[in-house]
Each structure stands twice: as structure tokens, then as C-alpha cells.
Design an enzyme around this catalytic site. Sequence first.
Site, PDB file in Angstrom:
ATOM      1  CG  ASP A   1      -8.877   2.335 -12.129  1.00 32.06           C
ATOM      2  OD1 ASP A   1      -8.686   1.268 -11.510  1.00 32.06           O
ATOM      3  OD2 ASP A   1      -8.598   3.436 -11.644  1.00 32.06           O
TER       4      ASP A   1
ATOM      5  CE1 TYR B   1      -6.674  -4.472  -5.645  1.00 33.38           C
ATOM      6  CE2 TYR B   1      -6.643  -3.888  -7.967  1.00 33.38           C
ATOM      7  CZ  TYR B   1      -6.694  -3.511  -6.632  1.00 33.38           C
ATOM      8  OH  TYR B   1      -6.762  -2.178  -6.294  1.00 33.38           O
TER       9      TYR B   1
HETATM   10  P1  NAD Z   1     -12.381   9.554  -0.844  1.00 31.71           P
HETATM   11  O1  NAD Z   1     -12.789   9.142   0.519  1.00 31.71           O
HETATM   12  O2  NAD Z   1     -11.206  10.419  -1.010  1.00 31.71           O
HETATM   13  O3  NAD Z   1     -13.607  10.314  -1.560  1.00 31.71           O
HETATM   14  C1  NAD Z   1     -14.902   9.853  -1.493  1.00 31.71           C
HETATM   15  C2  NAD Z   1     -15.868  11.025  -1.393  1.00 31.71           C
HETATM   16  O4  NAD Z   1     -17.192  10.476  -1.308  1.00 31.71           O
HETATM   17  C3  NAD Z   1     -15.690  11.909  -0.161  1.00 31.71           C
HETATM   18  O5  NAD Z   1     -15.647  13.264  -0.532  1.00 31.71           O
HETATM   19  C4  NAD Z   1     -16.894  11.599   0.710  1.00 31.71           C
HETATM   20  O6  NAD Z   1     -17.327  12.692   1.485  1.00 31.71           O
HETATM   21  C5  NAD Z   1     -17.923  11.224  -0.326  1.00 31.71           C
HETATM   22  N1  NAD Z   1     -19.022  10.385   0.163  1.00 31.71           N
HETATM   23  C6  NAD Z   1     -18.955   9.387   1.070  1.00 31.71           C
HETATM   24  N2  NAD Z   1     -20.180   8.832   1.219  1.00 31.71           N
HETATM   25  C7  NAD Z   1     -21.016   9.501   0.394  1.00 31.71           C
HETATM   26  C8  NAD Z   1     -22.407   9.380   0.087  1.00 31.71           C
HETATM   27  N3  NAD Z   1     -23.171   8.472   0.680  1.00 31.71           N
HETATM   28  N4  NAD Z   1     -22.932  10.212  -0.834  1.00 31.71           N
HETATM   29  C9  NAD Z   1     -22.167  11.143  -1.442  1.00 31.71           C
HETATM   30  N5  NAD Z   1     -20.857  11.319  -1.183  1.00 31.71           N
HETATM   31  C10 NAD Z   1     -20.290  10.500  -0.285  1.00 31.71           C
HETATM   32  O7  NAD Z   1     -12.196   8.237  -1.683  1.00 31.71           O
HETATM   33  P2  NAD Z   1     -11.328   8.038  -2.990  1.00 31.71           P
HETATM   34  O8  NAD Z   1     -10.047   7.414  -2.597  1.00 31.71           O
HETATM   35  O9  NAD Z   1     -11.319   9.271  -3.777  1.00 31.71           O
HETATM   36  O10 NAD Z   1     -12.158   6.915  -3.733  1.00 31.71           O
HETATM   37  C11 NAD Z   1     -13.500   7.110  -4.109  1.00 31.71           C
HETATM   38  C12 NAD Z   1     -14.126   5.787  -4.482  1.00 31.71           C
HETATM   39  O11 NAD Z   1     -13.649   5.352  -5.745  1.00 31.71           O
HETATM   40  C13 NAD Z   1     -13.784   4.645  -3.515  1.00 31.71           C
HETATM   41  O12 NAD Z   1     -14.897   3.810  -3.365  1.00 31.71           O
HETATM   42  C14 NAD Z   1     -12.676   3.921  -4.223  1.00 31.71           C
HETATM   43  O13 NAD Z   1     -12.534   2.615  -3.768  1.00 31.71           O
HETATM   44  C15 NAD Z   1     -13.202   4.006  -5.629  1.00 31.71           C
HETATM   45  N6  NAD Z   1     -12.280   3.711  -6.724  1.00 31.71           N
HETATM   46  C16 NAD Z   1     -12.619   2.676  -7.525  1.00 31.71           C
HETATM   47  C17 NAD Z   1     -11.850   2.369  -8.600  1.00 31.71           C
HETATM   48  C18 NAD Z   1     -12.243   1.196  -9.431  1.00 31.71           C
HETATM   49  O14 NAD Z   1     -11.419   0.610 -10.090  1.00 31.71           O
HETATM   50  N7  NAD Z   1     -13.505   0.800  -9.426  1.00 31.71           N
HETATM   51  C19 NAD Z   1     -10.733   3.125  -8.902  1.00 31.71           C
HETATM   52  C20 NAD Z   1     -10.410   4.186  -8.072  1.00 31.71           C
HETATM   53  C21 NAD Z   1     -11.216   4.484  -6.988  1.00 31.71           C
HETATM   54  C1  G6P Z   2      -6.969   0.498  -8.644  1.00 29.67           C
HETATM   55  C2  G6P Z   2      -8.189  -0.340  -8.492  1.00 29.67           C
HETATM   56  C3  G6P Z   2      -9.217   0.401  -7.688  1.00 29.67           C
HETATM   57  C4  G6P Z   2      -8.665   0.835  -6.363  1.00 29.67           C
HETATM   58  C5  G6P Z   2      -7.406   1.617  -6.550  1.00 29.67           C
HETATM   59  C6  G6P Z   2      -6.775   1.766  -5.173  1.00 29.67           C
HETATM   60  O1  G6P Z   2      -7.210   1.593  -9.441  1.00 29.67           O
HETATM   61  O2  G6P Z   2      -8.766  -0.712  -9.702  1.00 29.67           O
HETATM   62  O3  G6P Z   2     -10.326  -0.420  -7.513  1.00 29.67           O
HETATM   63  O4  G6P Z   2      -9.590   1.650  -5.676  1.00 29.67           O
HETATM   64  O5  G6P Z   2      -6.516   0.928  -7.378  1.00 29.67           O
HETATM   65  O6  G6P Z   2      -5.695   2.542  -5.257  1.00 29.67           O
HETATM   66  P1  G6P Z   2      -4.975   3.131  -3.982  1.00 29.67           P
HETATM   67  O7  G6P Z   2      -3.905   3.914  -4.633  1.00 29.67           O
HETATM   68  O8  G6P Z   2      -6.017   3.932  -3.275  1.00 29.67           O
HETATM   69  O9  G6P Z   2      -4.504   1.980  -3.185  1.00 29.67           O
HETATM   70 MN    MN Z   3     -10.831  -1.538  -9.324  1.00 28.67          MN
END
Ligand code: NAD
Ligand code: G6P
Ligand code: MN
Length: 440
Positions: free
Chosen positions: A172, A263
Site C-alpha cells: 500500500d 522506504y
Molecule cells: P498482526 O500481528 O496485528 O495481525 C496478524 C494476524 O495474523 C494475527 O491475528 C495472527 O494471529 C494471524 N496469523 C499469524 N500467523 C498466521 C497463520 N499462519 N495463519 C493465519 N493467521 C495467522 O499484524 P498486522 O500489523 O495487522 O499486519 C498484518 C500483516 O500485514 C503483516 O505481515 C504486515 O507486515 C502486513 N502489512 C503489509 C502491508 C503492505 O504494504 N504489504 C501493509 C500493511 C500491513
Molecule cells: C506501510 C507499508 C507496509 C508496512 C506498514 C507498516 O503501509 O507499505 O508494508 O507494513 O507501512 O506500518 P507500521 O505502522 O506498522 O510501521
Molecule cells: Mn508495503
Amino acid sequence: MEKQHLTIAGGGSTYTLGLLMSLISEKDNFPLASITFYDTDIERQQKVAEASKVVIKEKYPDLEEFIVTSDKETAYKDKDFIFVQIRTGGLEMRIKDEEIPLSHGIVGQETCGPGGMAYGLRSIKDMIELVEDIRFYSKDAWILNYTNPAAIVAEALKRVFPEDHRLINICDMPISIMNGLATLINRSVWDLDPGYFGLNHFGWFTDIYDTEGHNLTDEIKNKILSEGLQPESEIAEDPSWIATFKQVEQTLRDFPEYIPNTYLQYYLYPKKMVEKENPKYTRASQVIGGRAKEVFEMCERISARQTIADEKLEGDVHGVYMVKIAESFAYNKNEKFIVMTKNNGTIPNIPKEAIIEVPALITSNGVKPIQVGEIGTFYKGLMESQYAYEKLTVDAYFEGSRLKLLQALTLNRTVVNANIANDILNDLLEANKDYWPNFA
Ligand code: NAD
Ligand code: G6P
Ligand code: MN
């Protein structure tokens, strides 16, 4: 329009409520028959699910079914879309990913440098298992993955599922930056049509047009240089994101050709990034005491009051982006979004097999990347060395090679020094012994 069956894997994520609100704000364009939450942590997911029931009752009464499960078959059988947002090791392990490198004077970050490597080596195993499970029950479902570090996850999944064209990794950050750019010129983010290339969390906007063909690039650059760039939407008030967006101004002043992804600050100004941090209270702790705490408190309030009235709860850019991409896959809209995809000549002068992040048409027949063409020496050099780090990290995972981990860290711009790489690696190996494969 045919209604879709959607599963959110990582139903207990801090992003789920925002995503649900985004699904609601897009429900006329992406109508759903059912939503299923799947998580391995039942208790955590239940808190989000209880609040979600209230949200759905008030805002999505036409949804036919809402299912909450930790059973794989229930989660994945007969689904059209699976959105994946899991975090292996949770935010507790993120603290170590960030604190350990910082204790050696090196950038401590969730997805960049040694922290990203550590998180990547944890995510790979769970993500492979998850995709295998999904494919066992729904061979044609679209899998939209957000799980980080997306570059390393995508590289690993590409090797295990090379022919899987319905598995797409999304970040995102580009849309979040575009949201800030749009505000600078009083436009809607959805009016902007960007040129962009890079790896995940490692890219540049080459130009920005609007949908009527006007080139807005110079106007936007001048605004960044005179006013600075600010985060918008769900991260607008966050001091850490405010500082990160502010840094874009200096990066653009130093390298005025393209608008950088936020980043890049960790790779271009690593010393400054280290000096800014409190090594005993990193971003992970801020998230635990901030976003995560707020989300779960909100869930409790909603469940107790059985209404979302008085709550500040709306669709966010993060979620709406994911949903708009899903719409384009589902209904063959051919809309353009920045996503990760295998290079295959889109950028002819970097490796064909690299996972790049570029604008692509999103169709019911998959992702159709738009040709970028050859890139300049500076960008090529940076991307090739960063891709080599990503590739070595994934090689190391599959081969159990400690040497390749050391090579990866030594190549990474945030580390460089082999002695420091070795010391950090020893600490990370110890901290991750319950998660990483064995490295000889
Ligand atoms: P979080 O730890 O709050 O939530 C993750 C959830 O996944 C938890 O409820 C956990 O129990 C569950 N989980 C863990 N392993 C699992 C598995 N094997 N199967 C099913 N469920 C499982 O994390 P968050 O801060 O909400 O972030 C979630 C993910 O999204 C992270 O990997 C984060 O880096 C990613 N993220 C990516 C972007 C991006 O730009 N690509 C943006 C925002 C968040
Ligand atoms: C952005 C990035 C994600 C990352 C997030 C982390 O949205 O694209 O890849 O997971 O920031 O944000 P945080 O607020 O958890 O540092
Ligand atoms: Mn990202």
C-alpha cells in the site's frame, strides 16, 4: 454482478476492521455473498469478529453470511478471493527485528535491512503452507497477499508456485504516497495515473499524469520541495509517518530525477535513520501501544455497546486499494494499479526473474504489467544489489545456508560491513531459533 465469496486470512489483524469498512464502502462495485475470517489465534480473531458482527449488522445487512473460523477447509473451500495479512511471530518478534540491528548501530526496520531479513525468514514457511492449503481447497481463488516483507515473500512464493498467476503480492505504500501527492495539488488520489518502477519498498515515481492526460509531475515536485510531503488518511497523525514523509523532501532535493518511495530513506540515509531511533522503543513498540491497542479497545467498545455510532471508523486507503484491485480481477475492469510481478522484460536491463513493482493492468486473465523500458545506471545498480540481497535470503532459506545469509546482509546497503553482518546474524539466529530453519 455476480457476488463474491471472500476470506480474510489473518482475521485478527489490526487492519481487518479498516478492511471491512473498505469492503463496505466499495460494496456496490465489489458485492459479496460471504465474508470469512480465518486466523490461527482464535481468541484474538474473536475480538475483531465480535465487533465486525456489529459493523455488518449496521452497515452491510445484505451480506448473506459472515463466518469466523480456524478450520482450513471452512476458510478456503469454494472461495473467489483470499486476502492475506498474517504476521509470523507477531509484533513481539518485530521488536527483536528492530532492536537487534539497532544495538549494532544498524537500521532496525520491519522490512528493510537485517530486520526485514529476519521477518522474511519467518514469513516464508507460513506463507508457503497457507498457499498450499488454499490451493488444496480453491484452485482458482485470487490470492491477494499483503504479508510482509512482501519482496522476500513474493520471491519465495514465485519459486514454489511458479505457474500460479492468481497469486498477487501488493503493497500500500505507493498508493499511500500518491494520497499525499494528491493532497498537495488538491486532487483525488484516484485521479492520478503514475509512472513507477522498483522493487517492493524500493522504487520511484517517474511521472504523474491525471486521467485526462495532464502531466502533473513538475507541479507535484515543486510542491514537495516548497511545502514538504505529508501522510494522509489513517496515518496522517502518526509522528513516525510524518517524519518519514518529511524525508521525501530531502531525498528529492538530493536526487531530483524521480519522486522516491519513502522506504528508500533507510537505504540512502541509514546513519540518519539510526540516529533518529530509540533502540529500546522502536516502531514495533509504538504500534503495540498505538494502532494495535486502539484497534482492540475499539473492538471492545463496539462489542459492549453493540453499535458503531460515535466511532471513527471508515474505509482507509490501505483497504480500498486492495478491494479496488480485487474488483478489477473479478469483473475484468482492466484498471491500472501498482503491484508486484515477475519482471520478464518489463525492465529489460535488470534480471528477468526479479519480482518488480510497477503499474499493471488488472484483468480476469491476470496481471498485465506495463512496459517500463531500460532504467538509468543509478537505479539499476541499486535495484540489482537489493534484488541480490532478496534472492540470497530466499536461497539461504531453501538451502539452509548461513553463508548466504551473511552474503545477503553484507550486500544490503543498510549493513555493508561483514563483521557487523556476522554479529547481527548471530543475534538474529539466537532470537529466531523457534522460527527459522536450521542454518549450517
Ligand atoms: P498482526 O500481528 O496485528 O495481525 C496478524 C494476524 O495474523 C494475527 O491475528 C495472527 O494471529 C494471524 N496469523 C499469524 N500467523 C498466521 C497463520 N499462519 N495463519 C493465519 N493467521 C495467522 O499484524 P498486522 O500489523 O495487522 O499486519 C498484518 C500483516 O500485514 C503483516 O505481515 C504486515 O507486515 C502486513 N502489512 C503489509 C502491508 C503492505 O504494504 N504489504 C501493509 C500493511 C500491513
Ligand atoms: C506501510 C507499508 C507496509 C508496512 C506498514 C507498516 O503501509 O507499505 O508494508 O507494513 O507501512 O506500518 P507500521 O505502522 O506498522 O510501521
Ligand atoms: Mn508495503
